[in-house]
Scaffold this motif. Structure first.
Motif, PDB file in Angstrom:
ATOM      1  N   ASP A 169       7.384  11.902  -6.487  1.00 60.95           N
ATOM      2  CA  ASP A 169       6.410  12.868  -7.018  1.00 60.95           C
ATOM      3  C   ASP A 169       5.078  12.743  -6.302  1.00 60.95           C
ATOM      4  O   ASP A 169       4.365  13.722  -6.095  1.00 60.95           O
ATOM      5  N   GLN A 170       4.724  11.518  -5.948  1.00 64.51           N
ATOM      6  CA  GLN A 170       3.439  11.235  -5.314  1.00 64.51           C
ATOM      7  C   GLN A 170       3.512  11.330  -3.795  1.00 64.51           C
ATOM      8  O   GLN A 170       2.610  10.890  -3.100  1.00 64.51           O
ATOM      9  N   ASN A 171       4.593  11.902  -3.304  1.00 60.85           N
ATOM     10  CA  ASN A 171       4.785  12.102  -1.860  1.00 60.85           C
ATOM     11  C   ASN A 171       4.820  10.789  -1.085  1.00 60.85           C
ATOM     12  O   ASN A 171       4.407  10.734   0.081  1.00 60.85           O
ATOM     13  N   VAL A 172       5.293   9.741  -1.739  1.00 62.01           N
ATOM     14  CA  VAL A 172       5.495   8.463  -1.039  1.00 62.01           C
ATOM     15  C   VAL A 172       6.785   8.580  -0.232  1.00 62.01           C
ATOM     16  O   VAL A 172       7.841   8.903  -0.795  1.00 62.01           O
ATOM     17  N   PRO A 173       6.746   8.363   1.074  1.00 61.34           N
ATOM     18  CA  PRO A 173       7.962   8.492   1.879  1.00 61.34           C
ATOM     19  C   PRO A 173       8.958   7.373   1.596  1.00 61.34           C
ATOM     20  O   PRO A 173       8.670   6.210   1.823  1.00 61.34           O
ATOM     21  N   GLY A 182       7.083  15.824 -17.541  1.00 59.37           N
ATOM     22  CA  GLY A 182       7.819  15.504 -16.327  1.00 59.37           C
ATOM     23  C   GLY A 182       6.996  15.740 -15.087  1.00 59.37           C
ATOM     24  O   GLY A 182       6.247  16.703 -14.993  1.00 59.37           O
ATOM     25  N   GLY A 183       7.105  14.826 -14.109  1.00 62.95           N
ATOM     26  CA  GLY A 183       6.385  14.980 -12.851  1.00 62.95           C
ATOM     27  C   GLY A 183       6.927  16.160 -12.073  1.00 62.95           C
ATOM     28  O   GLY A 183       7.990  16.687 -12.364  1.00 62.95           O
ATOM     29  N   SER A 184       6.175  16.577 -11.065  1.00 61.52           N
ATOM     30  CA  SER A 184       6.579  17.747 -10.297  1.00 61.52           C
ATOM     31  C   SER A 184       7.925  17.533  -9.617  1.00 61.52           C
ATOM     32  O   SER A 184       8.773  18.410  -9.628  1.00 61.52           O
ATOM     33  N   GLN A 185       8.132  16.363  -9.084  1.00 56.07           N
ATOM     34  CA  GLN A 185       9.395  16.119  -8.397  1.00 56.07           C
ATOM     35  C   GLN A 185      10.547  16.036  -9.383  1.00 56.07           C
ATOM     36  O   GLN A 185      11.608  16.587  -9.170  1.00 56.07           O
ATOM     37  N   ILE A 224      13.060  11.259   1.615  1.00 57.53           N
ATOM     38  CA  ILE A 224      13.657  12.022   0.524  1.00 57.53           C
ATOM     39  C   ILE A 224      12.657  13.073   0.037  1.00 57.53           C
ATOM     40  O   ILE A 224      11.544  12.745  -0.356  1.00 57.53           O
ATOM     41  N   ASP A 225      13.067  14.328   0.085  1.00 57.42           N
ATOM     42  CA  ASP A 225      12.220  15.418  -0.411  1.00 57.42           C
ATOM     43  C   ASP A 225      12.354  15.572  -1.921  1.00 57.42           C
ATOM     44  O   ASP A 225      11.392  15.906  -2.614  1.00 57.42           O
ATOM     45  N   MET A 226      13.559  15.325  -2.428  1.00 62.63           N
ATOM     46  CA  MET A 226      13.841  15.558  -3.829  1.00 62.63           C
ATOM     47  C   MET A 226      15.085  14.790  -4.228  1.00 62.63           C
ATOM     48  O   MET A 226      15.963  14.547  -3.404  1.00 62.63           O
ATOM     49  N   TRP A 227      15.143  14.362  -5.480  1.00 67.89           N
ATOM     50  CA  TRP A 227      16.394  13.825  -6.008  1.00 67.89           C
ATOM     51  C   TRP A 227      16.738  14.631  -7.256  1.00 67.89           C
ATOM     52  O   TRP A 227      15.865  15.167  -7.931  1.00 67.89           O
ATOM     53  N   TYR A 228      18.012  14.759  -7.549  1.00 69.64           N
ATOM     54  CA  TYR A 228      18.412  15.614  -8.660  1.00 69.64           C
ATOM     55  C   TYR A 228      19.663  15.064  -9.338  1.00 69.64           C
ATOM     56  O   TYR A 228      20.372  14.199  -8.797  1.00 69.64           O
ATOM     57  N   VAL A 229      19.901  15.559 -10.535  1.00 66.44           N
ATOM     58  CA  VAL A 229      21.091  15.209 -11.303  1.00 66.44           C
ATOM     59  C   VAL A 229      21.866  16.487 -11.540  1.00 66.44           C
ATOM     60  O   VAL A 229      21.292  17.515 -11.925  1.00 66.44           O
ATOM     61  N   ALA A 230      23.169  16.449 -11.333  1.00 69.87           N
ATOM     62  CA  ALA A 230      24.023  17.615 -11.556  1.00 69.87           C
ATOM     63  C   ALA A 230      25.341  17.134 -12.164  1.00 69.87           C
ATOM     64  O   ALA A 230      25.479  15.967 -12.523  1.00 69.87           O
ATOM     65  N   GLY A 231      26.299  18.042 -12.252  1.00 67.30           N
ATOM     66  CA  GLY A 231      27.609  17.663 -12.783  1.00 67.30           C
ATOM     67  C   GLY A 231      27.754  17.877 -14.268  1.00 67.30           C
ATOM     68  O   GLY A 231      28.582  17.240 -14.914  1.00 67.30           O
ATOM     69  N   PHE A 232      26.949  18.798 -14.849  1.00 67.61           N
ATOM     70  CA  PHE A 232      27.030  19.066 -16.285  1.00 67.61           C
ATOM     71  C   PHE A 232      28.117  20.108 -16.563  1.00 67.61           C
ATOM     72  O   PHE A 232      27.880  21.127 -17.208  1.00 67.61           O
ATOM     73  N   ASP A 233      29.309  19.855 -16.063  1.00 69.07           N
ATOM     74  CA  ASP A 233      30.386  20.831 -16.220  1.00 69.07           C
ATOM     75  C   ASP A 233      31.628  20.201 -16.821  1.00 69.07           C
ATOM     76  O   ASP A 233      32.731  20.687 -16.647  1.00 69.07           O
ATOM     77  N   GLY A 234      31.425  19.086 -17.522  1.00 69.25           N
ATOM     78  CA  GLY A 234      32.558  18.455 -18.184  1.00 69.25           C
ATOM     79  C   GLY A 234      33.293  17.431 -17.342  1.00 69.25           C
ATOM     80  O   GLY A 234      34.282  16.860 -17.790  1.00 69.25           O
ATOM     81  N   ASP A 241       0.808  -1.211   0.000  1.00 67.67           N
ATOM     82  CA  ASP A 241       0.000   0.000   0.000  1.00 67.67           C
ATOM     83  C   ASP A 241       0.848   1.270   0.000  1.00 67.67           C
ATOM     84  O   ASP A 241       0.312   2.381  -0.076  1.00 67.67           O
ATOM     85  N   ILE A 242       2.174   1.127   0.061  1.00 69.54           N
ATOM     86  CA  ILE A 242       3.054   2.291   0.024  1.00 69.54           C
ATOM     87  C   ILE A 242       3.771   2.406  -1.317  1.00 69.54           C
ATOM     88  O   ILE A 242       3.589   3.366  -2.054  1.00 69.54           O
ATOM     89  N   CYS A 243       4.569   1.393  -1.651  1.00 67.47           N
ATOM     90  CA  CYS A 243       5.367   1.467  -2.884  1.00 67.47           C
ATOM     91  C   CYS A 243       4.662   0.852  -4.086  1.00 67.47           C
ATOM     92  O   CYS A 243       5.150   0.950  -5.208  1.00 67.47           O
TER      93      CYS A 243
END
Length: 347
Positions: free
Chosen positions: A144-148, A309-312, A177-187, A69-71
């Motif tokens: 995105d669905q606020n599943v903890p 894209g989803g909000s998250q 987790i509040d948010m996950w992100y991708v970075a490192g677009f600097d070569g 009922d969670i995941c």
């Protein structure tokens, strides 16, 4: 003559029907026809009810697969794994963050040079799971669905990018987790994937052995998005054919298959969402990657839905360009401050 007599003897004789009997039979037939016109309505209703009851019984007889009922993963699926658990040395997030091991300042420091932003650390040997301990991917919309979703692992200082389990502290049930992100677009050589919680930011180093299968798919598409964005930044006239040829020459991360046109098409939706999010941080007058012929061709060929894209995910992608510089700058600031502190102690 004899033959005619014999023929007449054996010929079928007409049956004489009494007119009253004939009339009675006709009346009975008409009555029967009238009944046959009336009966089907009630019969159909009864038959329909019986059919519905049968369908209901069949539906109730069919065993529905049990889902968490969670995941929302199938509980009887052989691919569902449970988190193996943390060691006794693992501590809660706010306790771990207060550890001197993660601080670049000593106890006598007056805090000069510190900032009000969340602390940023690295984490290795990490595993992501839900409240019940089911291992979960974090890039499929659950956040995105606020599943903890929570994670455990070995937390290290921001300046230590080694996946070795040294120089840090074990954390348990960090998050959610509040948010996950991708970075490192600097070569740089690697893309940076991070988590944000209410207490801190974490850059991911290496997953636990248990979590590797779930993380490999994400690594493939995040590394591909990093590659594609950096390549597009170099040539705003690039065609899709040129992009495919370049991508095929890229060495993929470990455990990932060589990149191909099929790889681009498979992850096209994710790639375009990342490009859309990356463009959101463009400055006034900057060209947008989404307008490059290669991207337009990919959108058309793969049937990508723009703005899907989803909000998250949008949030995580939205800060990619903004984050890649602050993350890098923040890292440099931490390193600079730590070096100044270390060198200031030398005679």
């Amino acid at each position: 003559m004899k033959q005619k007599v014999l023929k007449d003897m054996f010929a079928p004789k007409p049956v004489m029907v009494d007119p009253e009997v004939k009339e009675h039979d006709k009346t009975s037939q008409e009555t029967s026809d009238e009944c046959s016109e009336d009966e089907p309505v009630s019969k159909r209703l009864k038959t329909s009810n019986k059919s519905n009851d049968t369908v209901k019984r069949k539906k109730s007889a069919v065993k529905k697969p049990l889902k968490c009922d969670i995941c929302k993963q199938l509980l009887e699926s052989p691919s569902l794994e449970m988190f193996s658990g943390d060691g006794n040395e693992a501590v809660e997030e706010f306790i771990a963050l207060a550890s001197e091991t993660l601080s670049i300042f000593d106890a006598d420091s007056n805090g000069e040079g510190e900032w009000d932003d969340k602390p940023q650390h690295r984490i290795t040997n990490f595993t992501v799971y839900d409240e019940y301990g089911h291992l979960c991917p974090f890039d499929t919309g659950l956040i995105d669905q606020n599943v903890p979703l929570y994670f455990s692992g070995y937390i290290k200082p921001i300046y230590d990018d080694s996946p070795a389990l040294t120089g840090g502290v074990y954390g348990t049930k960090l998050g959610p987790i509040d948010m996950w992100y991708v970075a490192g677009f600097d070569g740089g050589e690697k893309e940076l994937i991070g988590f944000t919680t209410i207490y801190a930011d974490y850059l991911l180093l290496q997953p636990s052995d248990q979590y590797v299968p779930l993380f490999d798919t994400l690594r493939e598409k995040t590394f591909l998005s990093k590659t594609v964005i950096e390549v597009l930044e170099e040539d705003y006239e690039m065609t899709l054919e040129d992009l495919i040829n370049i991508v095929q020459l890229v060495v993929p991360p470990e455990q990932c298959q060589p990149f191909s046109e099929e790889t681009l098409l498979k992850h096209a939706q994710f790639l375009v969402e990342q490009i859309e999010s990356y463009d959101l941080a463009a400055g006034e007058g900057d060209d947008l990657l989404i307008t490059i012929p290669a991207v337009r061709g990919l959108i058309k060929l793969a049937g990508v839905t723009l703005g899907a894209g989803g909000s998250q995910q949008t949030t995580s992608g939205k800060d990619q360009k903004q984050r890649r510089r602050p993350v890098k700058a923040r890292e440099d600031k931490v390193l600079l401050q730590s070096q100044e502190f270390l060198y200031s102690e030398q005679p």
